[in-house]
Write a protein that holds these residues in place. Structure first.
Motif, short mmCIF file in Angstrom:
data_model
loop_
_atom_site.label_atom_id
_atom_site.label_comp_id
_atom_site.label_asym_id
_atom_site.label_seq_id
_atom_site.Cartn_x
_atom_site.Cartn_y
_atom_site.Cartn_z
N LYS A 73 1.29 2.63 -7.04
CA LYS A 73 0.81 1.84 -8.18
C LYS A 73 -0.20 2.60 -9.03
CE LYS A 73 -0.34 -1.54 -5.32
NZ LYS A 73 -1.69 -1.09 -5.38
N ARG B 176 -2.62 -4.91 -9.20
CA ARG B 176 -2.57 -6.15 -8.40
C ARG B 176 -3.16 -7.34 -9.17
NH1 ARG B 176 -0.90 -5.19 -3.41
NH2 ARG B 176 -1.40 -3.24 -2.37
N PHE B 177 -2.54 -8.50 -8.92
CA PHE B 177 -3.05 -9.74 -9.50
C PHE B 177 -2.54 -10.91 -8.66
CE2 PHE B 177 -3.39 -12.73 -13.31
CZ PHE B 177 -4.75 -12.62 -13.45
N SER C 285 -0.11 -10.65 -5.62
CA SER C 285 -0.61 -10.11 -4.34
C SER C 285 -1.12 -11.24 -3.45
CB SER C 285 -1.75 -9.10 -4.58
OG SER C 285 -1.24 -7.82 -4.87
N THR C 286 -1.73 -12.24 -4.05
CA THR C 286 -2.22 -13.36 -3.25
C THR C 286 -1.05 -14.13 -2.63
OG1 THR C 286 -4.06 -13.54 -4.79
CG2 THR C 286 -3.76 -15.38 -3.27
N GLU D 164 0.84 -1.20 0.00
CA GLU D 164 0.00 0.00 0.00
C GLU D 164 0.87 1.25 0.00
OE1 GLU D 164 -0.66 -2.61 1.71
OE2 GLU D 164 -2.81 -2.94 1.81
N GLY D 165 0.46 2.24 -0.78
CA GLY D 165 1.16 3.52 -0.77
C GLY D 165 2.43 3.53 -1.60
N LEU E 169 -12.22 -5.28 2.18
CA LEU E 169 -11.43 -4.16 2.70
C LEU E 169 -12.07 -3.50 3.92
CD1 LEU E 169 -10.15 -2.54 -0.63
CD2 LEU E 169 -9.23 -4.46 0.66
N TYR F 59 0.40 -11.53 0.13
CA TYR F 59 -0.45 -11.19 1.29
C TYR F 59 -0.96 -12.44 2.00
CZ TYR F 59 -0.50 -6.21 0.25
OH TYR F 59 -0.12 -4.91 0.06
N ARG G 81 -3.46 9.45 2.02
CA ARG G 81 -4.35 9.38 0.85
C ARG G 81 -5.76 8.95 1.28
NH1 ARG G 81 -3.31 4.08 -2.35
NH2 ARG G 81 -4.25 3.33 -0.42
N PRO H 139 -8.68 -6.04 -5.60
CA PRO H 139 -10.01 -6.58 -5.83
C PRO H 139 -10.96 -5.48 -6.25
CG PRO H 139 -9.69 -6.17 -3.49
CD PRO H 139 -8.41 -5.79 -4.17
N PHE I 93 -10.78 -13.42 -2.36
CA PHE I 93 -9.86 -12.84 -3.35
C PHE I 93 -9.84 -13.68 -4.63
CE2 PHE I 93 -7.73 -10.40 0.15
CZ PHE I 93 -7.83 -9.14 -0.44
N ARG J 170 -11.01 -12.72 -8.43
CA ARG J 170 -10.12 -12.88 -9.60
C ARG J 170 -10.79 -13.72 -10.69
NH1 ARG J 170 -5.29 -14.14 -7.21
NH2 ARG J 170 -5.38 -11.89 -6.95
N ARG K 260 -15.22 -6.44 -2.84
CA ARG K 260 -14.29 -5.43 -2.33
C ARG K 260 -14.81 -4.80 -1.04
NH1 ARG K 260 -9.96 -2.15 -4.26
NH2 ARG K 260 -9.89 -0.24 -3.07
P1 TYD Z 1 -6.58 -1.37 -2.29
O1 TYD Z 1 -7.39 -0.33 -1.63
O2 TYD Z 1 -6.86 -1.69 -3.72
O3 TYD Z 1 -5.09 -1.03 -2.01
P2 TYD Z 1 -3.95 -0.59 -2.94
O4 TYD Z 1 -4.39 0.75 -3.47
O5 TYD Z 1 -2.76 -0.56 -2.06
O6 TYD Z 1 -3.86 -1.66 -4.00
O7 TYD Z 1 -6.67 -2.68 -1.41
C1 TYD Z 1 -6.34 -3.91 -1.85
C2 TYD Z 1 -5.88 -4.71 -0.66
O8 TYD Z 1 -6.12 -6.09 -0.87
C3 TYD Z 1 -4.40 -4.54 -0.44
O9 TYD Z 1 -4.16 -4.31 0.92
C4 TYD Z 1 -3.82 -5.89 -0.81
C5 TYD Z 1 -4.96 -6.84 -0.61
N1 TYD Z 1 -4.93 -8.01 -1.50
C6 TYD Z 1 -4.70 -9.26 -0.97
O10 TYD Z 1 -4.48 -9.40 0.25
N2 TYD Z 1 -4.70 -10.35 -1.79
C7 TYD Z 1 -4.95 -10.26 -3.12
O11 TYD Z 1 -4.95 -11.28 -3.84
C8 TYD Z 1 -5.22 -8.95 -3.67
C9 TYD Z 1 -5.51 -8.79 -5.14
C10 TYD Z 1 -5.19 -7.85 -2.83
#
Ligand code: TYD
Length: 211
Positions: free
Chosen positions: A13, A92-93, A96-97, A9-10, A51, A100, A146, A37, A66, A70, A47
């Motif tokens: 991207k 993200r794709f 990220s999975t 985050e931050g 979140l 995270y 932000r 997502p 998630f 996808r 989403r």
């Molecule tokens: P988002 O507000 O889109 O954050 P950012 O702007 O940083 O992308 O939030 C997406 C959040 O979801 C982010 O913290 C990462 C998380 N995430 C996962 O944990 N697994 C995943 O597969 C995806 C796609 C995102």
């Protein structure tokens, strides 16, 4: 061409993707800009659950939401766009999975997660992934200010609310994933200026488009 942008985050991207989208259009290419997502009709619903810090999701439920996001996103948006010959830029794709849910939550086996990703993405893999690497302390500060400005601190802060150690593991996770696939994943220093990042990204993409 299917390009994904990854990072904590931050890390900037969205700024990079917005400029890249414009650049692709200036080249006369048909491009879609999308994200995970939360794209498409199912994504918007998922989403708001994924979140929301009020949700008490188990690790398994989080992972499968998630992946569901996808699967629908690829079927409805990404695959049709690639089939039409459009370029796809995705915030993200699958990485990220891995980062995270795998390395952040420290729970799921990597090989198993890769198989889940493969099912959810209909075996479609990015041609190129730009990884924005940054110190989590700096990046989270950016993400929080932000969110405050956009008034989404309450509604979308479930991951921002995680500990700094969690975000350090994610950063290291992304770096590890990048080392495993150096051809596909190119790592950038996200503390560079947005203009410098864009110039670097464009030079890599141009070379791939020619090649
Ligand atoms: P988002 O507000 O889109 O954050 P950012 O702007 O940083 O992308 O939030 C997406 C959040 O979801 C982010 O913290 C990462 C998380 N995430 C996962 O944990 N697994 C995943 O597969 C995806 C796609 C995102």
């Amino acid at each position: 061409m299917f390009i994904t942008v990854e990072g904590i985050e931050g890390s900037g991207k969205t700024t990079l993707l917005t400029s890249l989208d414009l650049w692709f259009q200036q080249q006369g290419r048909k491009t879609i800009l999308t994200r995970e997502p939360g794209s498409g009709y199912l994504g918007k619903k998922l989403r708001s659950i994924l979140l929301n810090p009020q949700e008490q999701l188990s690790r398994e439920a989080e992972l499968f939401l998630f992946l569901a996001d996808r699967a629908q996103h690829v079927a409805d948006i990404i695959r049709p766009a690639l089939d039409r010959g459009d370029d796809v830029l995705c915030d993200r794709f699958t990485d990220s999975t891995l980062a995270y849910q795998g390395l952040g939550r420290q729970f799921f086996n990597e090989q198993w997660l890769r198989q889940c990703n493969n099912i959810a993405s209909l075996a479609i893999r990015p041609d190129l992934t730009l990884l924005l690497d940054m110190d989590p302390g700096q990046a989270l500060e950016r993400a929080r200010s932000r969110n405050m400005r956009a008034g989404i601190a309450e509604a979308e802060g479930r991951f921002e609310a995680e500990s700094i150690e969690f975000h350090r593991r994610i950063r290291e996770g992304f770096r590890k994933i990048a080392q495993m696939e150096p051809e596909r994943i190119i790592m950038f220093d996200a503390s560079l200026s947005p203009q410098d990042l864009l110039t670097l990204a464009i030079s890599i993409i141009s070379a791939r488009l020619k090649g």
